[in-house]
Design a protein around this motif. Structure first.
Motif, PDB file in Angstrom:
ATOM      1  N   ALA A   1       0.819  -1.121   0.191  1.00 53.73           N
ATOM      2  CA  ALA A   1      -0.001  -0.300   0.089  1.00 53.73           C
ATOM      3  C   ALA A   1       0.815   0.995  -0.468  1.00 53.73           C
ATOM      4  O   ALA A   1       2.082   1.659   0.464  1.00 53.73           O
ATOM      5  N   ILE A   2       0.441   2.188  -0.616  1.00 59.47           N
ATOM      6  CA  ILE A   2       0.895   3.678  -1.139  1.00 59.47           C
ATOM      7  C   ILE A   2       0.135   5.044  -0.893  1.00 59.47           C
ATOM      8  O   ILE A   2      -0.753   4.918  -1.242  1.00 59.47           O
ATOM      9  N   ASP A   3       0.884   5.630  -0.423  1.00 61.14           N
ATOM     10  CA  ASP A   3       0.010   6.649   0.163  1.00 61.14           C
ATOM     11  C   ASP A   3       0.964   7.877  -0.277  1.00 61.14           C
ATOM     12  O   ASP A   3       2.424   8.025   0.148  1.00 61.14           O
ATOM     13  N   LEU A   4       0.940   8.695  -1.440  1.00 63.83           N
ATOM     14  CA  LEU A   4       1.633   9.779  -1.626  1.00 63.83           C
ATOM     15  C   LEU A   4       1.856  10.681  -0.684  1.00 63.83           C
ATOM     16  O   LEU A   4       1.460  12.267  -0.891  1.00 63.83           O
ATOM     17  N   SER A   5       1.858  10.659   0.544  1.00 72.47           N
ATOM     18  CA  SER A   5       1.602  11.719   1.655  1.00 72.47           C
ATOM     19  C   SER A   5       1.962  12.957   2.129  1.00 72.47           C
ATOM     20  O   SER A   5       2.158  13.611   2.584  1.00 72.47           O
ATOM     21  N   GLY A   6       3.709  12.732   1.264  1.00 76.57           N
ATOM     22  CA  GLY A   6       4.448  14.260   1.546  1.00 76.57           C
ATOM     23  C   GLY A   6       5.394  13.613   3.281  1.00 76.57           C
ATOM     24  O   GLY A   6       6.231  14.279   3.271  1.00 76.57           O
ATOM     25  N   ARG A   7       5.526  12.723   3.813  1.00 73.32           N
ATOM     26  CA  ARG A   7       5.758  12.105   4.750  1.00 73.32           C
ATOM     27  C   ARG A   7       6.486  10.855   5.019  1.00 73.32           C
ATOM     28  O   ARG A   7       5.959  10.123   4.199  1.00 73.32           O
ATOM     29  N   PRO A   8       8.017  10.755   4.755  1.00 74.02           N
ATOM     30  CA  PRO A   8       8.468   9.193   4.337  1.00 74.02           C
ATOM     31  C   PRO A   8       8.250   8.069   5.554  1.00 74.02           C
ATOM     32  O   PRO A   8       8.166   9.197   6.313  1.00 74.02           O
ATOM     33  N   TYR A   9       7.439   7.361   5.839  1.00 74.42           N
ATOM     34  CA  TYR A   9       7.543   6.202   6.582  1.00 74.42           C
ATOM     35  C   TYR A   9       7.247   4.679   5.482  1.00 74.42           C
ATOM     36  O   TYR A   9       6.729   4.674   4.789  1.00 74.42           O
ATOM     37  N   LEU A  10       8.181   3.935   6.181  1.00 70.77           N
ATOM     38  CA  LEU A  10       8.690   2.611   5.191  1.00 70.77           C
ATOM     39  C   LEU A  10       8.157   1.075   6.197  1.00 70.77           C
ATOM     40  O   LEU A  10       8.526   1.452   7.877  1.00 70.77           O
ATOM     41  N   VAL A  11       7.174   0.490   5.931  1.00 75.38           N
ATOM     42  CA  VAL A  11       6.409  -0.703   6.961  1.00 75.38           C
ATOM     43  C   VAL A  11       6.903  -1.161   6.152  1.00 75.38           C
ATOM     44  O   VAL A  11       6.595  -2.236   5.156  1.00 75.38           O
ATOM     45  N   TRP A  12       8.365  -2.287   7.050  1.00 76.00           N
ATOM     46  CA  TRP A  12       8.808  -3.532   5.806  1.00 76.00           C
ATOM     47  C   TRP A  12       8.535  -5.097   6.416  1.00 76.00           C
ATOM     48  O   TRP A  12       9.258  -4.968   7.305  1.00 76.00           O
ATOM     49  N   ASP A  13       7.724  -5.739   6.161  1.00 71.06           N
ATOM     50  CA  ASP A  13       7.322  -7.079   6.849  1.00 71.06           C
ATOM     51  C   ASP A  13       7.484  -8.380   5.589  1.00 71.06           C
ATOM     52  O   ASP A  13       7.395  -8.998   5.436  1.00 71.06           O
ATOM     53  N   VAL A  14       9.252  -8.467   5.644  1.00 66.69           N
ATOM     54  CA  VAL A  14       9.620  -9.269   4.910  1.00 66.69           C
ATOM     55  C   VAL A  14      10.734 -10.246   4.755  1.00 66.69           C
ATOM     56  O   VAL A  14      11.651  -9.632   5.220  1.00 66.69           O
ATOM     57  N   ASP A  15      10.305 -11.611   5.008  1.00 67.85           N
ATOM     58  CA  ASP A  15      11.289 -12.161   6.123  1.00 67.85           C
ATOM     59  C   ASP A  15      12.266 -12.685   4.170  1.00 67.85           C
ATOM     60  O   ASP A  15      11.441 -13.064   2.598  1.00 67.85           O
ATOM     61  N   VAL A  16      13.448 -12.842   4.309  1.00 67.13           N
ATOM     62  CA  VAL A  16      13.985 -13.318   3.311  1.00 67.13           C
ATOM     63  C   VAL A  16      14.958 -14.685   4.122  1.00 67.13           C
ATOM     64  O   VAL A  16      15.618 -14.624   4.344  1.00 67.13           O
ATOM     65  N   PRO A  17      14.807 -15.707   3.059  1.00 71.53           N
ATOM     66  CA  PRO A  17      15.212 -17.321   3.488  1.00 71.53           C
ATOM     67  C   PRO A  17      16.476 -16.755   2.991  1.00 71.53           C
ATOM     68  O   PRO A  17      16.669 -17.832   3.715  1.00 71.53           O
ATOM     69  N   ILE A  18      17.016 -16.383   1.737  1.00 72.50           N
ATOM     70  CA  ILE A  18      18.521 -16.821   1.637  1.00 72.50           C
ATOM     71  C   ILE A  18      19.242 -15.449   2.266  1.00 72.50           C
ATOM     72  O   ILE A  18      18.426 -14.319   1.572  1.00 72.50           O
ATOM     73  N   GLN A  19      20.655 -15.049   2.536  1.00 74.37           N
ATOM     74  CA  GLN A  19      21.474 -13.643   2.368  1.00 74.37           C
ATOM     75  C   GLN A  19      21.930 -13.133   1.354  1.00 74.37           C
ATOM     76  O   GLN A  19      22.223 -12.061   0.964  1.00 74.37           O
ATOM     77  N   LEU A  20      22.117 -14.393   0.232  1.00 73.57           N
ATOM     78  CA  LEU A  20      22.298 -13.972  -1.543  1.00 73.57           C
ATOM     79  C   LEU A  20      21.902 -14.500  -2.554  1.00 73.57           C
ATOM     80  O   LEU A  20      21.347 -15.709  -2.138  1.00 73.57           O
ATOM     81  N   ILE A  21      21.775 -13.176  -3.397  1.00 70.07           N
ATOM     82  CA  ILE A  21      21.602 -14.119  -4.729  1.00 70.07           C
ATOM     83  C   ILE A  21      22.322 -13.579  -5.420  1.00 70.07           C
ATOM     84  O   ILE A  21      22.860 -12.377  -6.124  1.00 70.07           O
ATOM     85  N   GLY A  22      23.164 -15.225  -6.166  1.00 68.11           N
ATOM     86  CA  GLY A  22      24.497 -15.125  -6.783  1.00 68.11           C
ATOM     87  C   GLY A  22      24.902 -13.276  -5.530  1.00 68.11           C
ATOM     88  O   GLY A  22      25.522 -14.497  -4.783  1.00 68.11           O
ATOM     89  N   THR A  23      25.955 -12.864  -6.228  1.00 65.02           N
ATOM     90  CA  THR A  23      27.029 -12.144  -5.291  1.00 65.02           C
ATOM     91  C   THR A  23      25.663 -11.068  -4.515  1.00 65.02           C
ATOM     92  O   THR A  23      25.962  -9.872  -3.698  1.00 65.02           O
ATOM     93  N   PHE A  24      24.581 -10.837  -4.561  1.00 67.15           N
ATOM     94  CA  PHE A  24      23.483  -9.802  -4.374  1.00 67.15           C
ATOM     95  C   PHE A  24      23.678  -9.737  -2.936  1.00 67.15           C
ATOM     96  O   PHE A  24      22.375 -10.704  -2.741  1.00 67.15           O
ATOM     97  N   GLU A  25      23.602  -8.864  -1.391  1.00 63.53           N
ATOM     98  CA  GLU A  25      23.230  -8.755  -0.786  1.00 63.53           C
ATOM     99  C   GLU A  25      21.573  -8.552  -0.689  1.00 63.53           C
ATOM    100  O   GLU A  25      21.561  -7.892  -1.090  1.00 63.53           O
ATOM    101  N   THR A  26      20.565  -9.522  -0.151  1.00 64.09           N
ATOM    102  CA  THR A  26      19.422  -9.220  -0.182  1.00 64.09           C
ATOM    103  C   THR A  26      18.702  -8.431   0.675  1.00 64.09           C
ATOM    104  O   THR A  26      18.149  -7.639   0.372  1.00 64.09           O
ATOM    105  N   SER A  27      20.286  -8.198   1.837  1.00 63.78           N
ATOM    106  CA  SER A  27      18.907  -7.323   2.967  1.00 63.78           C
ATOM    107  C   SER A  27      19.578  -5.769   2.129  1.00 63.78           C
ATOM    108  O   SER A  27      18.700  -4.637   2.893  1.00 63.78           O
ATOM    109  N   LEU A  28      20.074  -5.530   1.128  1.00 60.35           N
ATOM    110  CA  LEU A  28      19.855  -4.027   0.689  1.00 60.35           C
ATOM    111  C   LEU A  28      18.598  -3.814  -0.264  1.00 60.35           C
ATOM    112  O   LEU A  28      17.974  -2.659  -0.571  1.00 60.35           O
ATOM    113  N   VAL A  29      17.740  -4.616  -0.488  1.00 58.41           N
ATOM    114  CA  VAL A  29      16.384  -4.392  -0.650  1.00 58.41           C
ATOM    115  C   VAL A  29      15.361  -3.187  -0.405  1.00 58.41           C
ATOM    116  O   VAL A  29      15.489  -2.481  -0.953  1.00 58.41           O
TER     117      VAL A  29
END
Length: 195
Positions: free
Chosen positions: A107-135
């Motif tokens: 869900a997105i609100d173009l509110s003008g107020r920055p706020y992130l709620v992130w509820d994403v469990d990541v099964p692995i820490q690397l995809i190739g050489t990409f660190e998944t925490s960077l997402v």
């Protein structure tokens, strides 16, 4: 009226150019030097129906952090430039997108107020050489610079590629709905401003 944004960000760590057209057709040209990240950004442009150009040259010999972060900063700034005072937009957008076993709600609100709620469990820490925490860090950078509220909830998924692909596609569809123009005109807020 053109709803476009262009941002050039040059630092000692990265050189980035981002162009976005909210009323595009999903034409995407992305080159960051990080193949998995390019693939995710392609999903964002195509499914958001944004014309999106991102050229990034970063210090990948160190790691991918600066490039991912700075692309997020520049993309957020370009989006904010494209929608201006947010007049005439729907403002709110949401989506649920499945990719095989993975499902993500956004869900997105173009509110003008920055706020992130992130509820994403990541099964692995690397995809190739990409660190998944960077997402998550990428979306933090977009949210802060676009000045939006973004809720991301991954409901299911045990394949990390599928999880992140459903995240980017759901964000794309929700964004497309939020920036859609409305015949009501004006800024969609009882305050008269979104900030």
């Amino acid at each position: 009226m053109s709803r476009t944004g262009t941002v050039v960000r040059d630092t000692k760590e990265t050189a980035i150019r981002v162009e976005v057209d909210l009323d595009g057709a999903g034409k995407v040209e992305v080159s960051t030097g990080i193949p998995f990240f390019d693939h995710m950004l392609d999903q964002l442009g195509r499914h958001g129906r944004l014309d999106l150009t991102i050229q990034a040259d970063g210090d990948l010999q160190i790691d991918e952090h600066h490039t991912v972060e700075d692309v997020g900063i520049a993309l957020g700034q370009a989006l904010a430039e494209a929608w201006g005072d947010r007049s005439g937009v729907e403002r709110f957008g949401d989506a649920q997108v499945p990719i095989d076993e993975a499902l993500t709600r956004v869900a997105i609100d173009l509110s003008g107020r920055p706020y992130l709620v992130w509820d994403v469990d990541v099964p692995i820490q690397l995809i190739g050489t990409f660190e998944t925490s960077l997402v998550k860090h990428f979306w933090e950078s977009v949210v802060a610079n676009a000045r939006i509220t973004l809720h991301v909830q991954n409901v299911s998924g045990d394949n990390t590629h599928h999880v992140f692909e459903s995240v980017f596609k759901a964000c794309a569809v929700a964004l497309r709905r939020a920036v859609a123009t409305t015949d009501r005109g004006g800024v969609p807020s009882t305050k008269g401003v979104l900030q």
